[in-house]
Design an enzyme around this catalytic site. Structure first.
Site, PDB file in Angstrom:
ATOM      1  N   THR A   1      -8.702   6.255   6.946  1.00  0.00           N
ATOM      2  CA  THR A   1      -7.304   6.650   7.122  1.00  0.00           C
ATOM      3  C   THR A   1      -6.372   5.468   6.916  1.00  0.00           C
ATOM      4  O   THR A   1      -5.245   5.628   6.453  1.00  0.00           O
ATOM      5  CB  THR A   1      -7.133   7.239   8.541  1.00  0.00           C
ATOM      6  OG1 THR A   1      -7.851   8.459   8.593  1.00  0.00           O
ATOM      7  CG2 THR A   1      -5.685   7.504   8.879  1.00  0.00           C
TER       8      THR A   1
ATOM      9  N   THR B   1     -12.081   5.290  10.985  1.00  0.00           N
ATOM     10  CA  THR B   1     -12.413   5.247  12.417  1.00  0.00           C
ATOM     11  C   THR B   1     -13.674   6.049  12.748  1.00  0.00           C
ATOM     12  O   THR B   1     -14.337   5.779  13.748  1.00  0.00           O
ATOM     13  CB  THR B   1     -11.260   5.799  13.275  1.00  0.00           C
ATOM     14  OG1 THR B   1     -10.996   7.151  12.887  1.00  0.00           O
ATOM     15  CG2 THR B   1     -10.001   4.956  13.146  1.00  0.00           C
ATOM     16  N   ASP B   2     -14.006   7.067  11.915  1.00  0.00           N
ATOM     17  CA  ASP B   2     -15.038   8.027  12.333  1.00  0.00           C
ATOM     18  C   ASP B   2     -16.416   7.403  12.534  1.00  0.00           C
ATOM     19  O   ASP B   2     -17.120   7.747  13.480  1.00  0.00           O
ATOM     20  CB  ASP B   2     -15.133   9.175  11.320  1.00  0.00           C
ATOM     21  CG  ASP B   2     -13.927  10.099  11.409  1.00  0.00           C
ATOM     22  OD1 ASP B   2     -13.213  10.046  12.429  1.00  0.00           O
ATOM     23  OD2 ASP B   2     -13.707  10.871  10.461  1.00  0.00           O
TER      24      ASP B   2
HETATM   25  N1  ASP Z   1     -11.796  10.450   8.572  1.00  0.00           N
HETATM   26  C1  ASP Z   1     -11.178   9.135   8.644  1.00  0.00           C
HETATM   27  C2  ASP Z   1     -12.260   8.107   8.364  1.00  0.00           C
HETATM   28  O1  ASP Z   1     -13.051   7.853   9.212  1.00  0.00           O
HETATM   29  C3  ASP Z   1     -10.581   8.944   9.984  1.00  0.00           C
HETATM   30  C4  ASP Z   1      -9.915   7.625  10.211  1.00  0.00           C
HETATM   31  O2  ASP Z   1     -10.088   6.656   9.511  1.00  0.00           O
HETATM   32  O3  ASP Z   1      -9.168   7.554  11.234  1.00  0.00           O
HETATM   33  O4  ASP Z   1     -12.320   7.605   7.276  1.00  0.00           O
END
Ligand code: ASP
Length: 325
Positions: free
Chosen positions: A21, A101-102
């Site tokens: 993200t 983040t995932d």
């Molecule tokens: N789906 C995204 C990822 O992990 C979520 C994020 O980065 O907050 O790439």
């Protein structure tokens, strides 16, 4: 970003982009989710943070550009090799990685387990895409670089810098689907905080038993699956996995996200004992979070899987004991 003609006193660091993200942009299409992760390149992200050039001479490399829900072994192998390559160079002081983040905590713990120098590896991410008015990526990237160039960061291993906090790879986990302050280090708490240019460390990370591991070649990663204990868990999933001759690669290990202190339904337990008899390694975690005591102390299920993957890949599965007394 690299400008060797400028002040050579600044430390040199490398920023590796992997997507997430933090590199996401709004779709502008009402039929699509609000944004797409992993669109912008790491150079684009850094362009928007002029303060970085006062802190360090920055080299960049785009290792991948994906939504981290799609992280896989080939990207992990490539990423770890690039980190090792850059950190082996005497003029590079640290490595920063922008990530989604995932699966941030899994990548961070993987890098922790294969890390061989005392130079810091600092991962960061964002909850808001780069095009959001309240994007948290630029501040997190700036904080990550601030931590990376600090002498106190030497020897910390792989850390995650998010929302002003410095978390150890072993402890950090994503705990909110929407809050900017989405990460926690649970009962252990973060290692410290970064506030402006000031890094305050409250504790040192735990030492990893047995690390560092070799980086597995992309094709050498074994299959380790995670199964969850829950009401009515009868072990059918375990039996299907173990008995499936079509699985490529074949199943080598299972991590159980048990209930409470790592307990499993008696029917699931019978299936797991049978799996062990078939040569499948079984490790127990808890679906609540890190367990206390025992060989798996302090690891949640996804991180225990990372450790088991590396142990199996490096043929260090020497424990040869049942997880069921
Ligand atoms: N789906 C995204 C990822 O992990 C979520 C994020 O980065 O907050 O790439």
């Amino acid at each position: 970003m690299d400008n060797p003609s400028k002040d050579s006193a600044r430390p040199q660091i490398v920023v590796l982009g992997t997507g997430g993200t933090i590199a996401g942009t709004a779709t502008g299409d009402p039929s699509q989710p609000g944004y797409i992760a992993g669109v912008l390149r790491v150079d684009d992200l850094l362009q928007g943070i002029p303060a970085l050039s006062r802190l360090a001479r920055i080299h960049t490399e785009q290792v991948a550009n994906l939504d981290s829900k799609d992280m896989d072994f080939s990207v992990w192998t490539h990423l770890a090799e690039r980190v090792a390559h850059w950190l082996a160079q005497p003029h590079i002081a640290a490595c920063v990685i922008s990530h989604g983040t995932d699966t941030l905590e899994e990548t961070a713990y993987f890098l922790q387990l294969v890390h061989r120098t005392n130079k810091p590896v600092v991962l960061t991410a964002a909850m808001r895409p780069a095009t959001a008015l309240d994007a948290d990526g630029p501040q997190n990237l700036l904080d990550a670089v601030r931590v990376a160039v600090k002498p106190q960061a030497l020897g910390l291993g792989a850390v995650c810098v998010l929302h002003g906090r410095v978390h150890a790879a072993r402890d950090v986990t994503k705990a909110s689907t929407h809050r900017m302050d989405a990460f926690t280090s649970g009962e252990r708490g973060p290692l410290g905080e970064i506030d402006g240019d000031s890094l305050r460390l409250w504790r040192q990370p735990a030492t990893e038993p047995g690390a560092p591991f070799a980086i597995p070649p992309a094709e050498a990663w074994p299959r380790v699956e995670i199964v969850l204990n829950h009401a009515g868990a009868d072990g059918t999933l375990v039996r299907c996995l173990v008995a499936n001759p079509a699985l490529q690669p074949p199943l080598r290990g299972l991590v159980v996200a048990g209930t409470g202190g790592g307990t499993v339904h008696q029917r699931m337990q019978a299936a797991l004992q049978w799996a062990e008899q078939q040569g499948v390694r079984v490790d127990i975690a808890s679906r609540i979070g890190p367990l206390r005591g025992g060989a798996e102390d302090g690891l949640n299920a996804v991180k225990l899987r990372v450790r088991q993957l590396l142990e199996l890949a490096s043929h260090e599965d020497t424990q040869g004991r049942s997880r069921f007394p």
